[in-house]
Design an enzyme around this catalytic site. Structure first.
Site, short mmCIF file in Angstrom:
data_model
loop_
_atom_site.label_atom_id
_atom_site.label_comp_id
_atom_site.label_asym_id
_atom_site.label_seq_id
_atom_site.Cartn_x
_atom_site.Cartn_y
_atom_site.Cartn_z
N ASP A 80 -18.57 69.57 129.89
CA ASP A 80 -18.11 67.98 129.70
C ASP A 80 -16.99 67.53 129.11
OD1 ASP A 80 -19.34 69.59 127.37
OD2 ASP A 80 -19.75 67.88 126.20
N GLU A 137 -21.68 69.53 125.36
CA GLU A 137 -21.16 70.23 123.92
C GLU A 137 -20.76 69.15 123.13
OE1 GLU A 137 -19.69 71.93 120.96
OE2 GLU A 137 -18.23 70.97 122.17
N GLU A 138 -19.95 68.34 123.74
CA GLU A 138 -19.45 67.19 122.66
C GLU A 138 -20.30 66.13 122.12
OE1 GLU A 138 -16.39 67.76 121.99
OE2 GLU A 138 -15.31 68.71 123.15
N ARG A 177 -13.85 86.35 114.48
CA ARG A 177 -14.40 87.20 113.15
C ARG A 177 -15.72 87.30 113.16
NH1 ARG A 177 -12.60 85.30 108.55
NH2 ARG A 177 -14.12 85.86 107.39
N HIS A 359 -8.96 67.34 121.65
CA HIS A 359 -9.28 65.98 121.34
C HIS A 359 -8.17 64.96 121.29
CE1 HIS A 359 -13.54 66.88 120.16
NE2 HIS A 359 -13.13 67.73 121.10
#
Ligand code: ZN
Ligand code: ZN
Length: 387
Positions: A80, A137-138, A177, A359
């Protein structure tokens, strides 16, 4: 750099897919065009199974290795875009007003498609590679929607991996990580009701602007005075709406913001303290407050063994000293967390070089990342499923 040779050959083709996707951004679950194109490509590559409609508009491709094996590896990309106006001036810029691939999900999807093409062609592994293309996802929790739709059980996925490009991290570098790598992000809405009145007679009113200001100030004490200084958290009020003119004390006000943490204990602490502060401060001034505290994405927690494995694969592609396995956690959020809560796995950042930030209207996914990210996926599959 030992990128996979065949992937180097596919670079131009994958770049073509990426730019075509970039021209046609779609939002949240409304990724019909993108999902159809992904499914069509996966079928053309000869995937053993292509299943659309998982988590509404998600697509899953199944590729079986030439050698027998029981292990099933999940690899995830997001499809998306974002609701903003592109300002890159690129020849392949968005053709849809107000929509733009400003987070690089076009690149993520193209790279995983490239990996699927290679893996379906070579099948030099034992077991099954599952490529996962998620919507929303957003902010729409498309990852959660796919999980709830049985993604893990239906395809028998044992481990799951995700990747995101990262502006500011040089091209040819990876970073990850073990443990918390991205924050939880919960949504705060505070509706205040006071007593409206004439600005000249404030003693007869309950001023929601004053109450809102006090709440904002008090909320600053949560991170400063409740959270362990060695831990990390964010409480930000990002919206405050009240009033229409200069001589009326407004009856109503609304505040909205975000609360973020890197572990569930702190996440619960934020919730508790915010609740106490909002109620207590409103009561202090005789106003009514209604707090809506909505859970957003959970913390992205990388599993230790799988993170080391992902880093080893990345090292093989870009070299030992180009993979940082101690990158600081980000206070941004990612809904890959829902998948990592279901199965062991790891999320890794791949350098997007010196580009505009995610973004941002001038952002563009760097196509030089394609051979690296695609090689990472195919070597991850071939290594995890070595048999
Ligand atoms: Zn984003
Ligand atoms: Zn993103």
């Amino acid at each position: 750099m030992p990128i996979v040779n065949r992937i180097a050959d596919l670079h131009a083709e994958i770049t073509g897919w990426r730019r075509e996707m970039h021209m046609h951004p779609e939002l949240l679950y409304d990724v019909h065009r993108t999902a159809a194109s992904v499914a069509e490509k996966l079928k053309a590559f000869g995937c053993d199974e292509v299943v659309p409609g998982i988590g509404r508009t998600g697509v899953v491709g199944v590729i079986k290795g030439r050698k027998a094996g029981n292990k099933v590896l999940g690899m995830r990309a997001d499809m998306d875009a974002l609701p903003l106006e592109e300002e890159t001036g690129l020849p392949y810029k968005s053709t849809v007003p107000g929509k733009m691939h400003a987070c690089g999900h076009d690149g993520h999807t193209a790279m995983l498609l490239g990996a699927a093409k290679y893996l379906a062609e070579t099948r030099n592994f034992a077991g099954t590679a599952v490529v996962i293309f998620q919507p929303a996802e957003e902010g729409g929790a498309g990852g959660e929607a796919m999980v709830k739709d049985g993604l893990m059980t239906r395809f028998g996925i044992n481990e799951v991996y995700g990747m995101h490009n990262y502006p500011g991290l040089p091209i040819g570098q990876f970073a990850t990580r073990p443990g918390a790598v991205m924050a939880s992000a919960d949504h705060i809405t505070i509706e205040l009701e006071g007593k409206g009145g004439h600005a000249a007679r404030p003693h007869l009113a309950v001023d929601t602007i004053l109450v809102g200001c006090q709440i904002i100030n008090q909320l600053q004490s949560v991170v400063a005075r409740n959270v362990d200084p060695l831990d990390s958290a964010v409480v930000s009020v990002c919206m405050f709406q009240a009033g229409h003119t200069d001589n009326v004390i407004p009856q109503h006000a609304i505040l909205r913001g975000t609360a973020r943490a890197l572990n569930d204990e702190t996440r619960q602490l934020l919730r508790k303290r915010i609740n106490t502060i909002v109620e207590g401060t409103a009561a202090l001034y005789g106003a009514k407050a209604e707090l809506t505290y909505a859970n957003g994405y959970p913390v992205v927690v990388n599993h230790e063994r799988e993170t080391e494995f992902a880093a080893d694969v990345a090292r093989e592609i870009v070299g030992k000293d180009k993979v940082d396995t101690n990158t600081p956690p980000r206070m941004a959020a990612e809904d890959f967390s829902f998948m990592l809560n279901e199965r062991p796995g790891a999320f890794i950042f791949v350098g997007n070089g010196d580009s505009a930030g995610l973004h941002h209207p001038a952002y563009d996914f760097n196509d030089e990342v394609i051979p690296l990210g695609t090689s990472y996926w195919v070597r991850l599959a071939e290594t995890a499923l070595a048999g």
